[in-house]
Design an enzyme around this catalytic site. Structure first.
Site, PDB file in Angstrom:
ATOM      1  N   LYS A  14       0.827  -1.215   0.000  1.00 11.45           N
ATOM      2  CA  LYS A  14       0.000   0.000   0.000  1.00 11.45           C
ATOM      3  C   LYS A  14       0.862   1.266   0.000  1.00 11.45           C
ATOM      4  CE  LYS A  14      -2.320  -1.011   3.806  1.00 11.45           C
ATOM      5  NZ  LYS A  14      -1.697  -2.293   4.207  1.00 11.45           N
ATOM      6  N   ARG A  89      -9.712   0.736   8.972  1.00 10.52           N
ATOM      7  CA  ARG A  89      -9.320  -0.629   9.314  1.00 10.52           C
ATOM      8  C   ARG A  89     -10.409  -1.377  10.084  1.00 10.52           C
ATOM      9  NH1 ARG A  89      -3.426   0.332   9.185  1.00 10.52           N
ATOM     10  NH2 ARG A  89      -2.250  -1.576   9.515  1.00 10.52           N
ATOM     11  N   ARG A 128      11.396  -6.423   5.149  1.00  9.15           N
ATOM     12  CA  ARG A 128      11.312  -4.989   5.416  1.00  9.15           C
ATOM     13  C   ARG A 128      11.866  -4.685   6.804  1.00  9.15           C
ATOM     14  NH1 ARG A 128       5.470  -2.117   5.082  1.00  9.15           N
ATOM     15  NH2 ARG A 128       5.264  -2.718   7.238  1.00  9.15           N
ATOM     16  N   ARG A 134      11.233  -0.863  12.277  1.00 12.45           N
ATOM     17  CA  ARG A 134       9.927  -0.953  12.933  1.00 12.45           C
ATOM     18  C   ARG A 134       9.866  -2.185  13.821  1.00 12.45           C
ATOM     19  NH1 ARG A 134       5.073   0.205   8.713  1.00 12.45           N
ATOM     20  NH2 ARG A 134       3.990  -0.993  10.336  1.00 12.45           N
ATOM     21  N   ARG A 146      -0.506  -9.094  13.492  1.00 10.57           N
ATOM     22  CA  ARG A 146      -1.023  -8.028  12.616  1.00 10.57           C
ATOM     23  C   ARG A 146      -1.911  -8.618  11.513  1.00 10.57           C
ATOM     24  NH1 ARG A 146       4.261  -5.268  10.737  1.00 10.57           N
ATOM     25  NH2 ARG A 146       2.910  -3.835   9.603  1.00 10.57           N
TER      26      ARG A 146
HETATM   27  P1  AMP Z   1       0.655   0.405   9.239  1.00 13.99           P
HETATM   28  O1  AMP Z   1       1.784   1.363   9.091  1.00 13.99           O
HETATM   29  O2  AMP Z   1      -0.534   0.772   8.411  1.00 13.99           O
HETATM   30  O3  AMP Z   1       1.076  -1.028   9.027  1.00 13.99           O
HETATM   31  O4  AMP Z   1       0.146   0.514  10.745  1.00 13.99           O
HETATM   32  C1  AMP Z   1       1.003   0.196  11.823  1.00 13.99           C
HETATM   33  C2  AMP Z   1       0.189   0.055  13.093  1.00 13.99           C
HETATM   34  O5  AMP Z   1      -0.456   1.286  13.387  1.00 13.99           O
HETATM   35  C3  AMP Z   1      -0.942  -0.969  13.045  1.00 13.99           C
HETATM   36  O6  AMP Z   1      -0.504  -2.291  13.307  1.00 13.99           O
HETATM   37  C4  AMP Z   1      -1.865  -0.450  14.136  1.00 13.99           C
HETATM   38  O7  AMP Z   1      -1.348  -0.735  15.417  1.00 13.99           O
HETATM   39  C5  AMP Z   1      -1.748   1.062  13.944  1.00 13.99           C
HETATM   40  N1  AMP Z   1      -2.746   1.568  12.973  1.00 13.99           N
HETATM   41  C6  AMP Z   1      -2.491   2.150  11.777  1.00 13.99           C
HETATM   42  N2  AMP Z   1      -3.631   2.522  11.172  1.00 13.99           N
HETATM   43  C7  AMP Z   1      -4.628   2.148  12.006  1.00 13.99           C
HETATM   44  C8  AMP Z   1      -6.047   2.234  11.919  1.00 13.99           C
HETATM   45  N3  AMP Z   1      -6.666   2.774  10.856  1.00 13.99           N
HETATM   46  N4  AMP Z   1      -6.771   1.747  12.965  1.00 13.99           N
HETATM   47  C9  AMP Z   1      -6.173   1.214  14.057  1.00 13.99           C
HETATM   48  N5  AMP Z   1      -4.842   1.085  14.190  1.00 13.99           N
HETATM   49  C10 AMP Z   1      -4.071   1.546  13.168  1.00 13.99           C
END
Ligand code: AMP
Length: 190
Positions: A14, A89, A128, A134, A146
């Site tokens: 994404k 999400r 990654r 991260r 996740r």
């Molecule tokens: P990402 O960078 O999109 O993989 O998000 C990393 C982490 O941020 C996720 O595993 C969640 O803990 C949190 N997170 C990101 N976006 C959301 C969302 N829309 N709703 C809830 N938690 C989120």
């Protein structure tokens, strides 16, 4: 306005595809993961509330991310469109987003879902993790958490957009440019 929800599990690509879309269509990129990481880096209260959940691969509460998106939409009121990356999400987030966009007299144009199988996702995220720094990319257990959060809480969001006739799925395995061109086909035919 062109408002695209770029959907898919963690590691689906994404972020990579968002970057190409914002360049081509002049859109504002709203990645809730990026916003949360920058809140953590700045040591804000919101960042502190989110950090432990994120480090453990769990979703942060809906009201926190919806508030963040509300602020960003208001801050970019004259944008020509948005890419929502990693948001919504949950179905509650999708409903809130519809409401927020409605108040700005706009709506989601399409949800583009990148499909990648779980084994490939795990491999991509571990790879990654070697460079991303991260915590949540660093070990298999958290990566699986996740993916599980995605399958239980996030996957139902696809049906929400399907019911509105806005759901388009794309094979997320292949060359970056090949996948991008499939996404552009969707964007150009809205
Ligand atoms: P990402 O960078 O999109 O993989 O998000 C990393 C982490 O941020 C996720 O595993 C969640 O803990 C949190 N997170 C990101 N976006 C959301 C969302 N829309 N709703 C809830 N938690 C989120």
């Amino acid at each position: 306005m062109l408002n695209i929800v770029l959907f898919g599990p963690p590691g689906a690509g994404k972020g990579t595809q968002s970057q190409k879309l914002i360049d081509k269509y002049n859109l504002v990129h709203l990645s809730t993961g990026d916003i949360l990481r920058s809140e953590i880096a700045s040591g804000t209260k919101l960042g502190m509330q989110a950090k432990e959940l994120m480090d453990n691969g769990l979703l942060v509460p809906d009201d926190l991310v919806i508030g963040m998106i509300r602020n960003k939409l208001e801050a970019h009121a004259s944008a020509s469109g948005f890419i929502f990356d990693g948001f919504p999400r949950t179905v509650a987030q999708a409903e809130a987003l519809d409401q927020l966009l409605f108040t700005q007299k706009t709506q989601i144009s399409a949800m583009v879902a990148l499909e990648v199988d779980d084994k490939e996702l795990e491999n991509r995220l571990l790879l990654r993790g070697q460079t991303s720094g991260r915590v949540d990319d660093a070990n298999t257990e958290i990566i699986r958490k996740r993916i599980e959060e995605y399958n239980t809480k996030t996957a139902p969001v696809a049906s929400f957009y399907q019911a509105q006739g806005k759901f388009k799925k794309i094979n997320g395995i292949g060359s970056i440019d090949g996948i991008f061109s499939c996404i552009c086909d969707v964007a150009d035919n809205i």
